[in-house]
Design a protein around this motif. Structure first.
Motif, PDB file in Angstrom:
ATOM      1  N   TRP A  64       0.991  -9.997  -3.719  1.00  0.00           N
ATOM      2  CA  TRP A  64      -0.366  -9.739  -4.190  1.00  0.00           C
ATOM      3  C   TRP A  64      -0.848 -11.054  -4.799  1.00  0.00           C
ATOM      4  O   TRP A  64      -0.597 -11.359  -5.953  1.00  0.00           O
ATOM      5  CB  TRP A  64      -0.359  -8.603  -5.189  1.00  0.00           C
ATOM      6  CG  TRP A  64      -1.703  -8.179  -5.680  1.00  0.00           C
ATOM      7  CD1 TRP A  64      -2.924  -8.694  -5.340  1.00  0.00           C
ATOM      8  CD2 TRP A  64      -1.968  -7.143  -6.627  1.00  0.00           C
ATOM      9  NE1 TRP A  64      -3.925  -8.040  -6.004  1.00  0.00           N
ATOM     10  CE2 TRP A  64      -3.371  -7.078  -6.798  1.00  0.00           C
ATOM     11  CE3 TRP A  64      -1.160  -6.270  -7.334  1.00  0.00           C
ATOM     12  CZ2 TRP A  64      -3.972  -6.174  -7.674  1.00  0.00           C
ATOM     13  CZ3 TRP A  64      -1.752  -5.364  -8.199  1.00  0.00           C
ATOM     14  CH2 TRP A  64      -3.146  -5.316  -8.360  1.00  0.00           C
ATOM     15  N   TRP A  74       3.973  -7.312  -5.487  1.00  0.00           N
ATOM     16  CA  TRP A  74       4.028  -7.332  -4.034  1.00  0.00           C
ATOM     17  C   TRP A  74       3.541  -5.997  -3.499  1.00  0.00           C
ATOM     18  O   TRP A  74       3.351  -5.042  -4.267  1.00  0.00           O
ATOM     19  CB  TRP A  74       5.470  -7.541  -3.577  1.00  0.00           C
ATOM     20  CG  TRP A  74       6.058  -8.840  -4.006  1.00  0.00           C
ATOM     21  CD1 TRP A  74       6.483  -9.183  -5.258  1.00  0.00           C
ATOM     22  CD2 TRP A  74       6.288  -9.981  -3.184  1.00  0.00           C
ATOM     23  NE1 TRP A  74       6.971 -10.462  -5.258  1.00  0.00           N
ATOM     24  CE2 TRP A  74       6.865 -10.976  -3.996  1.00  0.00           C
ATOM     25  CE3 TRP A  74       6.071 -10.249  -1.828  1.00  0.00           C
ATOM     26  CZ2 TRP A  74       7.213 -12.222  -3.491  1.00  0.00           C
ATOM     27  CZ3 TRP A  74       6.430 -11.481  -1.329  1.00  0.00           C
ATOM     28  CH2 TRP A  74       6.996 -12.454  -2.168  1.00  0.00           C
ATOM     29  N   ARG A  75       3.434  -5.912  -2.183  1.00  0.00           N
ATOM     30  CA  ARG A  75       3.163  -4.622  -1.544  1.00  0.00           C
ATOM     31  C   ARG A  75       3.878  -4.597  -0.210  1.00  0.00           C
ATOM     32  O   ARG A  75       4.145  -5.619   0.403  1.00  0.00           O
ATOM     33  CB  ARG A  75       1.686  -4.379  -1.374  1.00  0.00           C
ATOM     34  CG  ARG A  75       0.977  -5.273  -0.369  1.00  0.00           C
ATOM     35  CD  ARG A  75       1.001  -4.628   1.002  1.00  0.00           C
ATOM     36  NE  ARG A  75       0.185  -5.330   1.953  1.00  0.00           N
ATOM     37  CZ  ARG A  75       0.543  -5.539   3.211  1.00  0.00           C
ATOM     38  NH1 ARG A  75       1.727  -5.152   3.656  1.00  0.00           N
ATOM     39  NH2 ARG A  75      -0.243  -6.145   4.059  1.00  0.00           N
ATOM     40  N   ARG A  87      -0.099   1.610   1.192  1.00  0.00           N
ATOM     41  CA  ARG A  87       0.590   0.446   0.647  1.00  0.00           C
ATOM     42  C   ARG A  87       1.405   0.878  -0.565  1.00  0.00           C
ATOM     43  O   ARG A  87       0.916   1.642  -1.402  1.00  0.00           O
ATOM     44  CB  ARG A  87      -0.399  -0.647   0.216  1.00  0.00           C
ATOM     45  CG  ARG A  87      -1.315  -1.135   1.335  1.00  0.00           C
ATOM     46  CD  ARG A  87      -0.504  -1.722   2.481  1.00  0.00           C
ATOM     47  NE  ARG A  87      -1.331  -2.246   3.549  1.00  0.00           N
ATOM     48  CZ  ARG A  87      -1.615  -1.609   4.672  1.00  0.00           C
ATOM     49  NH1 ARG A  87      -1.137  -0.388   4.882  1.00  0.00           N
ATOM     50  NH2 ARG A  87      -2.335  -2.179   5.602  1.00  0.00           N
ATOM     51  N   VAL A  89       2.856  -0.591  -3.809  1.00  0.00           N
ATOM     52  CA  VAL A  89       2.713  -1.765  -4.673  1.00  0.00           C
ATOM     53  C   VAL A  89       3.867  -1.745  -5.669  1.00  0.00           C
ATOM     54  O   VAL A  89       4.143  -0.718  -6.295  1.00  0.00           O
ATOM     55  CB  VAL A  89       1.358  -1.746  -5.411  1.00  0.00           C
ATOM     56  CG1 VAL A  89       1.216  -2.980  -6.295  1.00  0.00           C
ATOM     57  CG2 VAL A  89       0.204  -1.656  -4.416  1.00  0.00           C
ATOM     58  N   LYS A 107      -4.777   2.028   1.956  1.00  0.00           N
ATOM     59  CA  LYS A 107      -5.261   0.653   2.080  1.00  0.00           C
ATOM     60  C   LYS A 107      -6.772   0.565   1.861  1.00  0.00           C
ATOM     61  O   LYS A 107      -7.250  -0.302   1.133  1.00  0.00           O
ATOM     62  CB  LYS A 107      -4.899   0.079   3.445  1.00  0.00           C
ATOM     63  CG  LYS A 107      -5.394  -1.345   3.635  1.00  0.00           C
ATOM     64  CD  LYS A 107      -5.166  -1.823   5.048  1.00  0.00           C
ATOM     65  CE  LYS A 107      -5.523  -3.262   5.255  1.00  0.00           C
ATOM     66  NZ  LYS A 107      -6.869  -3.629   4.961  1.00  0.00           N
ATOM     67  N   PHE A 110      -8.134   0.421  -1.844  1.00  0.00           N
ATOM     68  CA  PHE A 110      -7.684  -0.567  -2.818  1.00  0.00           C
ATOM     69  C   PHE A 110      -8.045  -1.972  -2.363  1.00  0.00           C
ATOM     70  O   PHE A 110      -7.587  -2.437  -1.322  1.00  0.00           O
ATOM     71  CB  PHE A 110      -6.178  -0.451  -3.039  1.00  0.00           C
ATOM     72  CG  PHE A 110      -5.647  -1.335  -4.129  1.00  0.00           C
ATOM     73  CD1 PHE A 110      -6.290  -1.443  -5.352  1.00  0.00           C
ATOM     74  CD2 PHE A 110      -4.504  -2.075  -3.935  1.00  0.00           C
ATOM     75  CE1 PHE A 110      -5.798  -2.256  -6.359  1.00  0.00           C
ATOM     76  CE2 PHE A 110      -3.993  -2.893  -4.929  1.00  0.00           C
ATOM     77  CZ  PHE A 110      -4.657  -2.983  -6.144  1.00  0.00           C
ATOM     78  N   ASP A 111      -8.869  -2.638  -3.156  1.00  0.00           N
ATOM     79  CA  ASP A 111      -9.257  -4.021  -2.901  1.00  0.00           C
ATOM     80  C   ASP A 111      -8.398  -4.909  -3.794  1.00  0.00           C
ATOM     81  O   ASP A 111      -8.575  -4.943  -5.012  1.00  0.00           O
ATOM     82  CB  ASP A 111     -10.742  -4.211  -3.217  1.00  0.00           C
ATOM     83  CG  ASP A 111     -11.220  -5.636  -3.015  1.00  0.00           C
ATOM     84  OD1 ASP A 111     -10.391  -6.520  -2.705  1.00  0.00           O
ATOM     85  OD2 ASP A 111     -12.431  -5.870  -3.171  1.00  0.00           O
ATOM     86  N   TYR A 112      -7.473  -5.631  -3.202  1.00  0.00           N
ATOM     87  CA  TYR A 112      -6.541  -6.463  -3.961  1.00  0.00           C
ATOM     88  C   TYR A 112      -7.240  -7.571  -4.742  1.00  0.00           C
ATOM     89  O   TYR A 112      -6.692  -8.083  -5.708  1.00  0.00           O
ATOM     90  CB  TYR A 112      -5.494  -7.093  -3.026  1.00  0.00           C
ATOM     91  CG  TYR A 112      -4.533  -6.107  -2.441  1.00  0.00           C
ATOM     92  CD1 TYR A 112      -3.401  -5.724  -3.136  1.00  0.00           C
ATOM     93  CD2 TYR A 112      -4.752  -5.554  -1.193  1.00  0.00           C
ATOM     94  CE1 TYR A 112      -2.505  -4.822  -2.603  1.00  0.00           C
ATOM     95  CE2 TYR A 112      -3.863  -4.643  -0.649  1.00  0.00           C
ATOM     96  CZ  TYR A 112      -2.745  -4.288  -1.358  1.00  0.00           C
ATOM     97  OH  TYR A 112      -1.864  -3.388  -0.829  1.00  0.00           O
ATOM     98  N   ASP A 113      -8.423  -7.944  -4.325  1.00  0.00           N
ATOM     99  CA  ASP A 113      -9.149  -9.022  -4.995  1.00  0.00           C
ATOM    100  C   ASP A 113      -9.988  -8.540  -6.174  1.00  0.00           C
ATOM    101  O   ASP A 113     -10.460  -9.349  -6.966  1.00  0.00           O
ATOM    102  CB  ASP A 113     -10.035  -9.759  -3.997  1.00  0.00           C
ATOM    103  CG  ASP A 113      -9.215 -10.501  -2.955  1.00  0.00           C
ATOM    104  OD1 ASP A 113      -8.141 -11.031  -3.323  1.00  0.00           O
ATOM    105  OD2 ASP A 113      -9.628 -10.529  -1.786  1.00  0.00           O
ATOM    106  N   ALA A 120      -6.388  -1.405 -10.059  1.00  0.00           N
ATOM    107  CA  ALA A 120      -5.773  -2.704 -10.380  1.00  0.00           C
ATOM    108  C   ALA A 120      -5.447  -2.783 -11.858  1.00  0.00           C
ATOM    109  O   ALA A 120      -4.360  -3.243 -12.242  1.00  0.00           O
ATOM    110  CB  ALA A 120      -6.702  -3.847  -9.970  1.00  0.00           C
TER     111      ALA A 120
END
Length: 130
Positions: A64, A74-75, A87, A89, A107, A110-113, A120
């Motif tokens: 991540w 990580w994922r 995913r 995480v 997926k 969830f926006d990893y950014d 998050a």
């Protein structure tokens, strides 16, 4: 040495919700987690970007990146199963050689950014609490 694998309470709740929505996807995630527990090289595999095999599970592993400076998160996704769109995480503690599953998410949800999203923030708070 077989790694310690912990599942945070919130991740356990995610898995329980997944079981209600898609029992086959939940089963695929649980099988992958069991295979992680049984693989003495799991830490290496779960902290190496790319495709990795753990038992019969074929996992796609990625760091991540957005949290790299503050957390070792990580994922993975389980390929070729009903869980491929989910995913898992997790974080890895180098000092204790412990992997902790923090979330199981769809997926598309969830926006990893977006580190300000509720999910998050939950994951990062859970990571800091262990």
């Amino acid at each position: 040495m077989i790694p310690a694998l912990d599942i945070h309470l919130h991740a356990a709740q995610d898995i329980a919700r997944l079981r209600e929505i898609d029992v086959k996807a939940a089963a695929a995630v649980l099988v992958a987690l069991e295979q992680i527990k049984a693989d003495p090289r799991a830490i290496d595999k779960l902290t190496t970007h790319g495709e990795n095999r753990l038992g019969t599970a074929r996992l796609g592993v990625k760091r991540w990146e957005a949290v790299r400076r503050v957390a070792n998160l990580w994922r993975f996704r389980v390929f070729d199963t009903p869980a491929t769109t989910y995913r898992v995480v997790y974080g890895y503690h180098y000092q204790t050689r412990q992997i902790c599953v923090l979330a199981v998410v769809l997926k598309e949800e969830f926006d990893y950014d977006d580190l300000d999203s509720d999910l998050a923030r939950r994951i990062l708070a859970d990571w800091r609490s262990i």
